[in-house]
Scaffold this motif. Structure first.
Motif, PDB file in Angstrom:
ATOM      1  N   GLU A 320     -31.240  89.520  32.967  1.00 14.41           N
ATOM      2  CA  GLU A 320     -30.776  88.685  32.607  1.00 14.41           C
ATOM      3  C   GLU A 320     -31.459  87.937  32.897  1.00 14.41           C
ATOM      4  OE1 GLU A 320     -29.240  86.064  29.614  1.00 14.41           O
ATOM      5  OE2 GLU A 320     -29.794  88.276  29.443  1.00 14.41           O
ATOM      6  N   SER A 321     -30.874  87.778  34.707  1.00 18.92           N
ATOM      7  CA  SER A 321     -32.059  86.919  35.553  1.00 18.92           C
ATOM      8  C   SER A 321     -33.228  86.382  34.715  1.00 18.92           C
ATOM      9  CB  SER A 321     -32.321  87.052  37.130  1.00 18.92           C
ATOM     10  OG  SER A 321     -32.439  86.409  38.332  1.00 18.92           O
ATOM     11  N   SER A 322     -34.780  87.575  35.322  1.00 19.56           N
ATOM     12  CA  SER A 322     -35.153  87.852  34.575  1.00 19.56           C
ATOM     13  C   SER A 322     -35.925  87.053  33.535  1.00 19.56           C
ATOM     14  CB  SER A 322     -35.765  89.302  34.624  1.00 19.56           C
ATOM     15  OG  SER A 322     -37.649  88.489  34.401  1.00 19.56           O
ATOM     16  N   LYS A 323     -34.774  86.941  32.184  1.00 26.50           N
ATOM     17  CA  LYS A 323     -35.411  86.517  31.195  1.00 26.50           C
ATOM     18  C   LYS A 323     -35.146  84.756  31.498  1.00 26.50           C
ATOM     19  CE  LYS A 323     -32.973  86.060  27.174  1.00 26.50           C
ATOM     20  NZ  LYS A 323     -32.276  86.163  26.465  1.00 26.50           N
ATOM     21  N   LEU A 324     -34.116  84.361  32.492  1.00 25.59           N
ATOM     22  CA  LEU A 324     -33.752  83.315  32.507  1.00 25.59           C
ATOM     23  C   LEU A 324     -35.300  82.634  33.034  1.00 25.59           C
ATOM     24  CD1 LEU A 324     -29.535  83.037  32.951  1.00 25.59           C
ATOM     25  CD2 LEU A 324     -31.240  81.936  31.531  1.00 25.59           C
TER      26      LEU A 324
END
Length: 639
Positions: A320-324
């Motif tokens: 999720e961090s990478s996606k954001l």
């Protein structure tokens, strides 16, 4: 191989020689030396006090630092320099922590630095903190890259421009409806017409005080009536900031590319960083980045010895961090492009034109101001983006700063501006000057500008007071005021000449104080020698307060620091006085042209005619001061 490519190969070899010398000088001052030695060399402040930290308009972290009062060594820190703030581990002086930054402003004891970091380091207030200069290789890499592109151009237009600038190909002009702006004089309007009709190249030669910046700003404004966007460059941050300020006053939408630390406070709102921070979508960008960081920090809290569920949770958080983060990158890309696409002027230093945010952009017209102060390799960087080029500058003023004497002598000191003005018939010289009294202007006009300059009627008889002389040369020949050499810096100084200058200043301003009353007069005290500048700065401490009525605003510095500036009164201390007639640094007549033409109403030069008079330039100057009745012997003031 074409003549142009051979010439560029030589320039590249000289650039690499300059880079090697620059690095060598840096290593001498920094590598394998103690902190005390680095302090003496002027490349380190240690220990520091961290006064305060704050975020600027572009969301960059600023740190204000100061050094102890007893540390009075002169230093090399100045706006735009790359530095490292470090914390020491202990007595062995090994760096425990370090972070890079860029100097905003530096004074005798205080400095403001923009950190290349979003967050304040937790060790910053723990003590044992210092700052030192770093070697900035990036500029050299970008100049090398530009030269290689010009030698192997991927498009025909760059090859054509190369031929026009370096070979015998002629620049072409298309006659258009004649442009005339009422508040410009005839030569300024000729410059405007030249630029508007140029298909490839136009050169504006602007001697001191002739309104080069005004002409360039009007030309940019006029160009934008037929073009959506232009690139405007200059070799220094100070020069490009001045242009940004003037273009902003014309109501143009300007975006200043470059590190926010390298711009003045007045220009900060025009920087790309500041405009990003004020964009409508910036709050969304900040929120996405914050959420991405929170997910990442939460994921990193998990220890190694955790079970399947925790591992799965960590993986999901990191995903999720990478996606954001990707979402934030896309949004930031959109914001930057939105700002750049809607700007009329993109402004940067020459090297700054290689910035990744504008690297692939092309411009119909590229304007390069102060082109006679830029190294040729740096000047090619913006030209690689151009369809046509406009140069403005004056090759009779200060050349680029070059550290390798051998590289300079072999040709690196010849700028692309100089080459272009010699090889093309594409230039106009501005001829009416608005800065100085006609007597101050006339010698420079005769020696450097073919006697073509004329003083505007509003300044031609400008004086501090009616009975005053606009020029005085005070001759110390026969006084025994021999020069000395500073053992550490090898710079020349002359204590007796410094004392004589101060004596003249006090007598002159006492007259003003008694006769003119409450007036404000700006004063520049200049010497080509740093050791003499240091001595004069000490001598002039507190002198401003000596006069009851007159506000004498005094600046004491080297010739180079006064480039582009002007003062009501200028004092120049020539320093050199020896039996061999050696003048060293004074032989750079372009530097003296700058010094002499900073004065508006009064120019006082102090020197030894027996030493300087053997040089053609000073011999002619001595003839000139005799001709206009401006000669005085120092004996008149001593006895």
């Amino acid at each position: 191989m074409s003549r142009a490519v051979k010439e560029l190969k030589k320039v590249l070899a000289l650039l690499l020689q300059e880079k090697e010398e620059d690095l060598l000088q840096y290593k001498r001052k920094v590598a394998n030396t103690s902190i005390v030695e680095r302090r003496k060399e002027g490349v380190c402040w240690y220990p520091l006090s961290v006064e305060r930290t704050k975020f600027d308009a572009g969301e960059r972290l600023l740190v204000k630092v100061s050094r102890p009062k007893e540390h009075k060594e002169s230093h090399l820190f100045q706006s735009g320099k790359l530095v490292s703030i470090f914390s020491n581990a202990g007595s062995n002086n090994e760096q425990k922590h370090a972070i890079t930054g860029v100097v905003n402003r530096s004074g005798e004891r205080e400095m403001i630095i923009t950190l290349n970091n979003d967050d304040e380091p937790d060790w910053l207030h723990d003590g044992n903190v210092g700052v030192q200069l770093m070697f900035d290789e990036n500029a050299y890499l970008e100049m090398e890259r530009a030269l290689n592109i010009v030698m192997n151009p991927l498009d025909n237009r760059l090859e054509q421009l190369r031929g026009i600038l370096l070979e015998s190909e002629e620049a072409s002009f298309t006659q258009k409806y004649p442009v005339e702006i009422p508040h410009l004089n005839s030569s300024q309007n000729k410059a405007l017409q030249l630029i508007s009709s140029a298909d490839d190249l136009a050169i504006v030669h602007g001697p001191p005080g002739t309104g080069k910046t005004t002409s360039l700003v009007e030309s940019i404004h006029h160009t934008l009536k037929s073009e959506n966007q232009v690139l405007v460059c200059a070799p220094s941050n100070a020069a490009i900031d001045l242009l940004c300020e003037k273009l902003g006053e014309k109501g143009l939408n300007v975006v200043r590319i470059g590190h926010p630390a390298r711009v003045t406070e007045e220009i900060l709102s025009k920087t790309l960083d500041a405009q990003i921070a004020h964009h409508n979508n910036y709050k969304d960008l900040k929120a996405i980045k914050k959420q991405a960081d929170e997910y990442y920090r939460t994921a990193r809290k998990y220890k190694r010895n955790f079970g399947h569920e925790e591992r799965q949770q960590r993986r999901l958080l990191l995903q999720e961090s990478s996606k954001l983060k990707k979402e934030a990158e896309q949004l930031e890309y959109y914001i930057v492009n939105d700002i750049l696409s809607n700007s009329q002027v993109i402004a940067s230093t020459m090297v700054g034109a290689s910035n990744y945010q504008i690297r692939d952009r092309k411009f119909n017209t590229v304007f390069i101001d102060e082109a006679a102060q830029g190294l040729e390799p740096a000047t090619w960087i913006p030209i690689t983006k151009a369809n046509r080029v406009v140069f403005a500058g004056d090759h009779c003023q200060l050349p680029p700063t070059i550290k390798s004497f051998e590289a300079a002598r072999a040709g690196l000191d010849e700028t692309l501006f100089e080459k272009a003005i010699k090889r093309n018939k594409a230039d106009v010289m501005l001829q009416e000057q608005y800065r100085m009294h006609a007597d101050i202007m006339r010698f420079s006009s005769q020696y450097f500008y073919g006697n073509k300059l004329k003083a505007n009627e509003n300044v031609e008889d400008w004086k501090v007071f009616e009975e005053d002389l606009a020029i005085e040369f005070i001759d110390t020949a026969g006084c025994g005021f021999f020069e000395q050499v500073d053992k550490e810096t090898r710079s020349s100084f002359n204590p007796e000449e410094s004392d004589l200058l101060l004596k003249h200043f006090r007598e002159y301003f006492s007259t003003i104080d008694q006769t003119l009353g409450d007036i404000e007069t700006s004063v520049g005290v200049i010497s080509p020698y740093k050791a003499q500048v240091n001595l004069l700065q000490q001598n002039f401490k507190g002198v401003e307060e000596e006069f009851e009525n007159t506000k004498a605003l005094i600046s004491v510095n080297t010739v180079d620091s006064f480039q582009g500036q002007e003062r009501d009164v200028i004092y120049i201390s020539l320093v050199r006085s020896n039996e061999k007639g050696e003048i060293g640094f004074l032989g750079d007549t372009r530097r003296m042209n700058v010094a002499m033409t900073r004065a508006r109403k009064k120019l006082v030069i102090i020197g030894d005619s027996a030493t300087i008079g053997q040089h053609q330039f000073y011999s002619k100057f001595l003839d000139y001061v005799n001709e206009i009745g401006a000669y005085r012997s120092a004996f008149e003031m001593l006895y």
